[in-house]
Design a protein around this motif. Structure first.
Motif, PDB file in Angstrom:
ATOM      1  N   SER A 112       5.163  15.568  39.290  1.00  0.00           N
ATOM      2  CA  SER A 112       6.145  15.456  40.366  1.00  0.00           C
ATOM      3  C   SER A 112       7.375  16.278  40.006  1.00  0.00           C
ATOM      4  CB  SER A 112       6.539  13.995  40.613  1.00  0.00           C
ATOM      5  OG  SER A 112       7.146  13.449  39.459  1.00  0.00           O
ATOM      6  N   THR A 183       5.402  16.514  50.550  1.00  0.00           N
ATOM      7  CA  THR A 183       6.677  16.041  51.080  1.00  0.00           C
ATOM      8  C   THR A 183       7.326  14.967  50.212  1.00  0.00           C
ATOM      9  OG1 THR A 183       5.429  14.528  52.504  1.00  0.00           O
ATOM     10  CG2 THR A 183       6.152  16.616  53.471  1.00  0.00           C
ATOM     11  N   GLU A 184       6.565  14.375  49.312  1.00  0.00           N
ATOM     12  CA  GLU A 184       7.117  13.380  48.393  1.00  0.00           C
ATOM     13  C   GLU A 184       7.454  13.971  47.034  1.00  0.00           C
ATOM     14  OE1 GLU A 184       7.868  10.370  49.363  1.00  0.00           O
ATOM     15  OE2 GLU A 184       7.086  10.809  51.377  1.00  0.00           O
TER      16      GLU A 184
END
Length: 745
Positions: A112, A183-184
């Motif tokens: 991430s 999108t996260e």
């Protein structure tokens, strides 16, 4: 009705629902190299890029995102969003902050982006509606739809559908993580180096690669860091590139011409990475290499090279530019989705690139063309700000000359008239300056100004000859020449505006073809003057203005010509008001409302017809209708309003202010000339200036250019006031008592 049909394009009824697009290749690798310029591609220094430039298709690319130059962080985020986006780090002139990218955070094989919330929050301040992570989400949606279709087929007892493996986006390198995230802020596959490229291709069918290289200059050779280029404005930004010739008295902000060993070393490192990727490229895959960002301010065009399965050598284009040889950064996102067969989401502003095969395409030719396009764009940016400042300054003198011509004495009227004609000729000369390749000279700035001076001199002399200097003839000559030049340019493909301040610069990424706002202002003012002052006779007084008006609206708004939606709305309304006044009609509130309603009707119908065309063929007008239907039009309107408000105070503000003051002086010192033709011209020019400023993002520039062409010519046409000779009042003389004279015999 003719204007409606011409502006909207051919009416095409929407066809049946289309199936999901078929994949064009098994996968695609996008290699982003911030700072890469066409001049960096050399047969000896960067042999891999040189070879790809000859084997594949290439174009010059605008990397414009948020602001007048794009730093690496903003470019990577924009690539993942498919829309103009900005970075979270400060955007300094050297792009130092946005070049320091953080590596993703890994947890049990899941990756991430650590600063993702900051990036999302930063982009809420912009009005482009960028949805970060749209690239990865679109691919994920495609995978989910395939799985759902397969499950439905199995439940219905139908033959099992094959689900494509690898429907995801992988990233290699820190910058690529920003483009590959969803999108996260999550990434399906990420690795720090190219040794993981085979695993990335096995996992995902879209691979984004950041070689970890920014091709820039040393601190001594880079532009200054003290200038806030955004405060100068989009068109006021001075641009320098590696091709700029240098001298000891070189202006601040220009890049020194000496070869920079740091830049050369960075280009070699990027070339090595590209060669490594190309060697590992499977037969069914494609490779796209692009200079996705600027290394520092100011901005410039960058190369994009497309090769691999099914790609022929030649050029590139896209529907977002409408011009061969030019694409935008957001087009790379759309291209990657098209390659793997994913639907293009509404949040992606770009369009897939199209290849223009060319049997004579070579590496040398591609590089030479790219360098020339970059030099032209940079040269236009260099001369634009001085051109606008000069036009505004002499425009203020022109307003003073016009006031003297109408309200002053007999002295210096010839000089005042000459000044009015010369200033009106300056924007016309600016349009014509785009015809010769002045940017290729050793002193492009000097040559450009020589063209401007020569053009002004020729037009001024032509309007001052014994058979052209009287009455309305100077106005018809200058206005006719302006309208004809712009009309010819639009009909012939709009090739001049890219090479003159009267048009647009490709590196700004706002417009690549059609009619720019500045040229529109000049064209509209010229049309109004022609409609008002052509000596119409009989029925021609009705049909002549209508014919000119319809032709002008077609040139401004037709999808294959001007493509100017704000200009269409402005010219229709201004043209109707001009004609009503010319025909002696009273301009009541109802008449003004009717003109506005008709203009909006033409705008709406033309936009809807354009919207019905295939999406790849739509112009700004059709895409605006689409934004109205999907609810994103508000962001567009707010963005344009912000841009228009931001123009207040720039160089062209002063000519507008001078014109207001001059008009007040003329009104107070001299009663308005009560003729329909003059009244029509005044109404029409005022409408172009006011409506154009309200509906175009160029704001104050619209009245500025309208005044530059129209104010002085209108004063020349009206001419100085003439004092009527004294005539005895016969009635009073007859009533006066007579003194009896002496008697006569």
């Amino acid at each position: 009705m003719a204007a409606l049909a011409a502006c909207g394009g051919a009416l095409a009824l929407p066809g049946p629902a289309q199936a999901a697009p078929e994949p064009e290749a098994e996968g695609i690798i996008v290699v982003g190299v911030p700072g890469l310029a066409w001049s960096d591609i050399d047969e000896q220094v960067t042999p891999n890029l040189w070879e790809l430039a000859g084997e594949g298709a290439s174009a010059a690319m605008s990397a414009r995102t948020i602001g007048s130059w794009t730093c690496p962080e903003a470019a990577w985020v924009s690539l993942g969003a498919g829309e103009r986006a900005g970075g979270a780090a400060p955007r300094d002139a050297q792009c130092e902050a946005q070049s320091q990218l953080q590596a993703p955070v890994g947890d049990d094989g899941a990756w991430s982006v650590p600063a993702w919330p900051d990036l999302v929050e930063a982009n809420t301040a912009f009005n482009y509606g960028a949805r970060l992570g749209s690239l990865a989400d679109a691919v994920a949606v495609m995978a989910a739809e395939q799985e759902a279709a397969a499950a439905e087929a199995e439940a219905n007892g139908e033959p099992a559908l094959e689900v494509e493996a690898g429907s995801c986006v992988a990233g290699i390198g820190d910058g690529a993580a920003l483009a590959a995230a969803d999108t996260e802020g999550r990434i399906t596959f990420w690795a720090p180096g190219l040794d993981a490229l085979p695993a990335a291709m096995d996992t995902c069918d879209i691979v984004i690669v950041d070689p970890g290289v920014v091709i820039g200059d040393t601190a001594d050779n880079a532009p200054d860091t003290a200038t806030d280029y955004d405060q100068l404005g989009e068109d006021d930004t001075e641009v320098g590139t590696e091709e700029t010739s240098g001298a000891e008295d070189e202006e601040p902000g220009e890049i020194a011409p000496e070869a920079d060993p740091v830049r050369a070393a960075a280009a070699q490192a990027a070339d090595t990475a590209v060669g490594d990727v190309n060697e590992q490229l499977p037969d069914g895959w494609r490779l796209m290499v692009a200079g996705i960002a600027d290394a520092s301010a100011p901005s410039a065009l960058h190369p994009v090279i497309y090769s691999g399965a099914g790609i022929e050598a030649g050029g590139l284009t896209s529907s977002t530019t409408g011009r061969d040889g030019y694409v935008q950064l957001v087009d790379l996102t759309a291209t990657a989705l098209a390659v793997v067969g994913a639907d293009l989401p509404g949040t992606v502003a770009g369009a897939p690139v199209s290849v223009l095969p060319d049997a004579e395409h070579t590496s040398a030719g591609a590089v030479a063309t790219g360098i020339d396009e970059t030099a032209a764009s940079s040269a236009v940016a260099d001369v634009s700000w001085p051109f606008y400042v000069t036009l505004s300054a002499v425009g203020c003198l022109m307003v003073a000359a016009a006031v003297w011509l109408l309200c002053g004495g007999d002295r210096h009227r010839t000089l005042a008239r000459t000044v009015c004609v010369a200033v009106a000729a300056m924007p016309v000369a600016g349009v014509a300056a785009g015809i010769p390749p002045w940017w290729r000279s050793e002193q492009p700035t000097l040559v450009f100004w020589a063209l401007i001076v020569a053009g002004v001199a020729v037009i001024t002399v032509a309007a001052s000859l014994p058979w052209t200097r009287h009455g309305v003839r100077p106005t018809l000559l200058v206005a006719g020449l302006a309208a004809a030049l712009i009309a010819i340019d639009q009909v012939s493909g709009a090739t001049w505006p890219l090479h003159t301040p009267m048009g647009y610069t490709a590196q700004a990424g706002a417009r690549f073809t059609g009619l720019g706002n500045y040229a529109f202002s000049v064209f509209a003012a010229a049309v109004i003057l022609l409609v008002a002052f052509v000596p119409w006779r009989g029925r021609a007084r009705i049909w002549g203005p209508i014919a000119i008006g319809v032709c002008a609206v077609v040139i401004v708004g037709a999808p294959n010509l001007g493509r100017d939606m704000g200009g269409t709305l402005t010219l229709v309304a201004a043209g109707i008001l001009t004609c009503l006044k010319l025909w002696g009609r009273r301009l009541s509130i109802g008449a003004i409302g009717a003109a506005g309603g008709i203009a909006l009707g033409v705008f709406a119908v033309a936009g809807f017809l354009d919207y019905l065309r295939p999406e790849a063929d739509q112009t700004h007008l059709g895409r605006f209708v689409a934004s109205v239907l999907d609810g994103s039009a508000t962001q567009i309107l707010i963005r344009k309003a912000d841009a228009a408000i931001g123009t207040i105070g720039n160089s062209l503000t002063w000519i507008s202010l001078a014109a207001v003051i001059g008009a007040i002086i003329i009104w107070r010192k001299r009663a308005p000339v009560r003729t329909d033709a003059v009244g029509a011209a005044v109404i029409g020019l005022t409408a172009v200036a006011l409506i154009g400023a309200l509906v175009n993002d160029s704001g104050i520039a619209i009245p500025g250019f309208t005044i530059a062409l129209g104010f002085g010519l209108l004063a020349i046409t009206v001419g100085p006031a003439r004092t009527a000779p004294a005539v005895p009042d016969l009635d009073r003389a007859a009533a006066r008592p007579r003194t009896p004279g002496p008697a006569t015999s």
